[in-house]
Design an enzyme around this catalytic site. Sequence first.
Site, PDB file in Angstrom:
ATOM      1  N   ASN A 184       0.336  -9.401 -10.750  1.00  0.00           N
ATOM      2  CA  ASN A 184      -0.892  -8.397 -10.667  1.00  0.00           C
ATOM      3  C   ASN A 184      -0.780  -6.747 -11.204  1.00  0.00           C
ATOM      4  OD1 ASN A 184      -1.778  -5.558  -7.843  1.00  0.00           O
ATOM      5  ND2 ASN A 184      -3.306  -6.808  -9.168  1.00  0.00           N
ATOM      6  N   LYS A 219       2.069  -9.136  -0.425  1.00  0.00           N
ATOM      7  CA  LYS A 219       1.296  -8.614  -1.368  1.00  0.00           C
ATOM      8  C   LYS A 219       3.257  -7.836  -1.170  1.00  0.00           C
ATOM      9  CE  LYS A 219      -1.968  -6.705  -4.503  1.00  0.00           C
ATOM     10  NZ  LYS A 219      -1.530  -5.565  -4.339  1.00  0.00           N
ATOM     11  N   GLY A 253      -7.343  -6.738  -9.988  1.00  0.00           N
ATOM     12  CA  GLY A 253      -8.078  -5.486  -9.271  1.00  0.00           C
ATOM     13  C   GLY A 253      -9.178  -4.854  -9.790  1.00  0.00           C
ATOM     14  N   ARG A 254      -8.363  -2.967  -9.814  1.00  0.00           N
ATOM     15  CA  ARG A 254      -9.676  -2.436 -11.220  1.00  0.00           C
ATOM     16  C   ARG A 254     -10.028  -3.388 -12.466  1.00  0.00           C
ATOM     17  NH1 ARG A 254      -5.115   2.165 -11.788  1.00  0.00           N
ATOM     18  NH2 ARG A 254      -3.434   0.381 -11.723  1.00  0.00           N
ATOM     19  N   CYS A 256       1.063  -1.210   0.661  1.00  0.00           N
ATOM     20  CA  CYS A 256       0.418   0.021   0.008  1.00  0.00           C
ATOM     21  C   CYS A 256       0.936   1.262  -0.030  1.00  0.00           C
ATOM     22  CB  CYS A 256      -0.371  -0.276   1.335  1.00  0.00           C
ATOM     23  SG  CYS A 256      -2.014   1.320   1.721  1.00  0.00           S
TER      24      CYS A 256
END
Length: 337
Positions: free
Chosen positions: A203, A141, A227-228, A102
């Site tokens: 990813n 991650k 994800g998106r 993040c």
Amino acid sequence: MLKLGPYTLPNPYILAPMAGVSERPFRVIAFRLGAALCPTELVSAQGLMRQNQRTLKYLRYDAAVEKPYSLQIFGGEPEAMAQAAQVGKAAGAQLIDINMGCPVKKVVRNGAGSGLLCDVPRAAAIVRAIREATGLPVTCKIRSGWDARTLNYLQVAEALQEAGCAGLALHPRTREQGYSGQANWAHIADLKRHFPELPILGNGDVKTVADAHRMLDSTGCDFVMIGRGALGNPWLFRELVGGPPATPEERCELVLEHARAHAEFVGDALGAVRSFRRHLAWYAHGLKGAAHFRSEVNGLDSPEAVEDSVRRFFAGADTDPTAPLEEPEVDYRAALG
């Protein structure tokens, strides 16, 4: 055989953990449509350790659907992360995923998220502490590095593997990049070459079936984390496992189902209407009249009015292939506890 720890997964397609998005209702939908694993959004280790009631709500899951149940936590201290993982295990977690990617300042300045890329021994210590405290498999991650001058994903992977990491997801952008620019899939391929025995989850920039297949073929990764590309299109998982794209009728009914489940999950009608607007914008992407629809629902304040608007719009909306993909506007404050 596709395995993460002791768990055999039915296919290589995984929903990425996304703050403000990967709540129980959306995870359940993705699982039902074919996703092999759907980790939670990032959950504060400090909040769990202190038994913060708002944070504990993020642990809610559907035991009948979410198999295995993967809980993603973030924090910078091994002891606190281990205690948080124990709380998660008591709530039903079967996999613990550690967020080391993040880029948000509020997370990083506390030594969590991407901040752990700058302290590899501490990152490894967190994996060891959680494994020793819970006995659960631990996944992580990460990103390629802090910035272009410090691409240390191989160093991080080596330390995490030695600490007992059961699987490693790589988003091949740096913390400095955030979500801008292009994901460098060559880093995923490089990671898999150096660690052939470690399950690698690729990813970044996977928005179509072709993208997912290309990532598997070109990088050699074991899993593709989406994800998106799944925002407003959870049917992507069904297409990836050989199913058809959504019909207008299916789209309409699933949006309504999601809205109702979201309202039940939030527990506050007006709050649920407001927080579901972002999902409605993603579901409307690519359909003619989407801008007008978004404007309309932004002025609504009841579930009944939203349902009526959804039925009118989605029942007959045609696709608009020229529409640009809208990036998620995520409020991290709620997720951070």
